[in-house]
Design a protein around this motif. Sequence first.
Motif, PDB file in Angstrom:
ATOM      1  N   GLY A 118       0.828  -1.192   0.000  1.00  0.00           N
ATOM      2  CA  GLY A 118       0.000   0.000   0.000  1.00  0.00           C
ATOM      3  C   GLY A 118       0.866   1.247   0.000  1.00  0.00           C
ATOM      4  N   LEU A 119       0.488   2.225  -0.806  1.00  0.00           N
ATOM      5  CA  LEU A 119       1.175   3.509  -0.842  1.00  0.00           C
ATOM      6  C   LEU A 119       0.228   4.545  -0.241  1.00  0.00           C
ATOM      7  CD1 LEU A 119       3.248   4.916  -3.794  1.00  0.00           C
ATOM      8  CD2 LEU A 119       1.760   6.379  -2.471  1.00  0.00           C
ATOM      9  N   ILE A 120       0.665   5.195   0.818  1.00  0.00           N
ATOM     10  CA  ILE A 120      -0.177   6.125   1.558  1.00  0.00           C
ATOM     11  C   ILE A 120       0.069   7.550   1.060  1.00  0.00           C
ATOM     12  CG2 ILE A 120      -0.815   6.975   3.834  1.00  0.00           C
ATOM     13  CD1 ILE A 120      -1.334   4.007   3.515  1.00  0.00           C
ATOM     14  N   VAL A 121      -1.003   8.241   0.687  1.00  0.00           N
ATOM     15  CA  VAL A 121      -0.910   9.633   0.241  1.00  0.00           C
ATOM     16  C   VAL A 121      -1.550  10.527   1.296  1.00  0.00           C
ATOM     17  CG1 VAL A 121      -1.480  11.292  -1.569  1.00  0.00           C
ATOM     18  CG2 VAL A 121      -1.032   8.893  -2.164  1.00  0.00           C
ATOM     19  N   THR A 122      -0.851  11.588   1.671  1.00  0.00           N
ATOM     20  CA  THR A 122      -1.379  12.501   2.682  1.00  0.00           C
ATOM     21  C   THR A 122      -1.080  13.941   2.289  1.00  0.00           C
ATOM     22  OG1 THR A 122      -1.388  13.036   5.052  1.00  0.00           O
ATOM     23  CG2 THR A 122       0.741  12.503   4.066  1.00  0.00           C
ATOM     24  N   THR A 123      -1.709  14.861   2.980  1.00  0.00           N
ATOM     25  CA  THR A 123      -1.316  16.263   2.940  1.00  0.00           C
ATOM     26  C   THR A 123      -0.668  16.599   4.289  1.00  0.00           C
ATOM     27  OG1 THR A 123      -3.593  16.844   3.564  1.00  0.00           O
ATOM     28  CG2 THR A 123      -3.013  16.998   1.230  1.00  0.00           C
ATOM     29  N   PRO A 124       0.046  17.715   4.415  1.00  0.00           N
ATOM     30  CA  PRO A 124       0.880  17.926   5.597  1.00  0.00           C
ATOM     31  C   PRO A 124       0.139  18.134   6.908  1.00  0.00           C
ATOM     32  CG  PRO A 124       1.634  19.274   3.756  1.00  0.00           C
ATOM     33  CD  PRO A 124       0.299  18.725   3.368  1.00  0.00           C
ATOM     34  N   GLN A 125      -1.100  18.640   6.873  1.00  0.00           N
ATOM     35  CA  GLN A 125      -1.714  19.038   8.134  1.00  0.00           C
ATOM     36  C   GLN A 125      -2.068  17.838   9.006  1.00  0.00           C
ATOM     37  OE1 GLN A 125      -3.129  19.193   5.135  1.00  0.00           O
ATOM     38  NE2 GLN A 125      -5.324  19.573   5.212  1.00  0.00           N
ATOM     39  N   ASP A 126      -2.084  18.079  10.322  1.00  0.00           N
ATOM     40  CA  ASP A 126      -2.264  17.000  11.282  1.00  0.00           C
ATOM     41  C   ASP A 126      -3.608  16.297  11.135  1.00  0.00           C
ATOM     42  OD1 ASP A 126       0.235  17.497  12.326  1.00  0.00           O
ATOM     43  OD2 ASP A 126      -0.497  18.755  13.966  1.00  0.00           O
ATOM     44  N   VAL A 127      -4.656  17.028  10.753  1.00  0.00           N
ATOM     45  CA  VAL A 127      -5.967  16.400  10.645  1.00  0.00           C
ATOM     46  C   VAL A 127      -5.957  15.342   9.539  1.00  0.00           C
ATOM     47  CG1 VAL A 127      -6.923  18.110   9.019  1.00  0.00           C
ATOM     48  CG2 VAL A 127      -8.460  16.858  10.549  1.00  0.00           C
ATOM     49  N   ALA A 128      -5.197  15.550   8.471  1.00  0.00           N
ATOM     50  CA  ALA A 128      -5.088  14.541   7.414  1.00  0.00           C
ATOM     51  C   ALA A 128      -4.291  13.334   7.904  1.00  0.00           C
ATOM     52  CB  ALA A 128      -4.430  15.145   6.180  1.00  0.00           C
TER      53      ALA A 128
END
Length: 231
Positions: A118-128
Amino acid sequence: VNLAMALSALGKRTGLLDADVYGPSTPKMLGTEESRPAATERETIVPVEVHGLKTMSIGYLLEEDSPVIWRGPMVTGLLRQFLFQVEWGELDFLILDLPPGTGDAQLTLVQSLALDGGLIVTTPQDVALLDVRRGIQMFQRTSVPILGILENMSGFECSHCGQVTEIFQGQGGEKAAQDYGVPFLGKIPLEPATAASGDSGIPVLVSDPKGSLATVMMSTAHRVMELIATA
């Protein structure tokens, strides 16, 4: 979409399955909204091909504004059909684009296939990152390797002065990767060309193959291939 395009650009036979049943966006991003998959005499489905990719999405079967108002078992049935009744042929990679969270789509896939990772994609903010951490733990509990974390919208680079502004504040994907001991695959900049590419249906690997996003995605594709080969 751009990871699949990058793998294809490296000469790999690649398929892309849009597993976000409630919010399918792959047809829009590939410019194939008007395409319809064909059926064979064997009652299997022929995927839509574009830019060298074989693709399948419920978006090909719906009118553009039609909502999918389904309970979990129907989602499970559709994804199994897309996995096992589509004429994918011989592929080197089948990229599964998942919705956020740890719901029916994720559980169906981990129970139906031996996934390479699995490749996890996120944005920087803590809620993400809250969702990211849940996703990592779900894959770990179902014995799916984590290939790494990729940070999207990591910073806006001014086209005039070159200064990078951190739009989203937070610890970021790199910290999450450190916490869970998984590879950090890179940062995707926040730039207008990325949004324009998705809206136009022309992936950046086609529209701007030497741009910053294309460069990150090619690097990510190389890293994913290395991680799978050494797993």
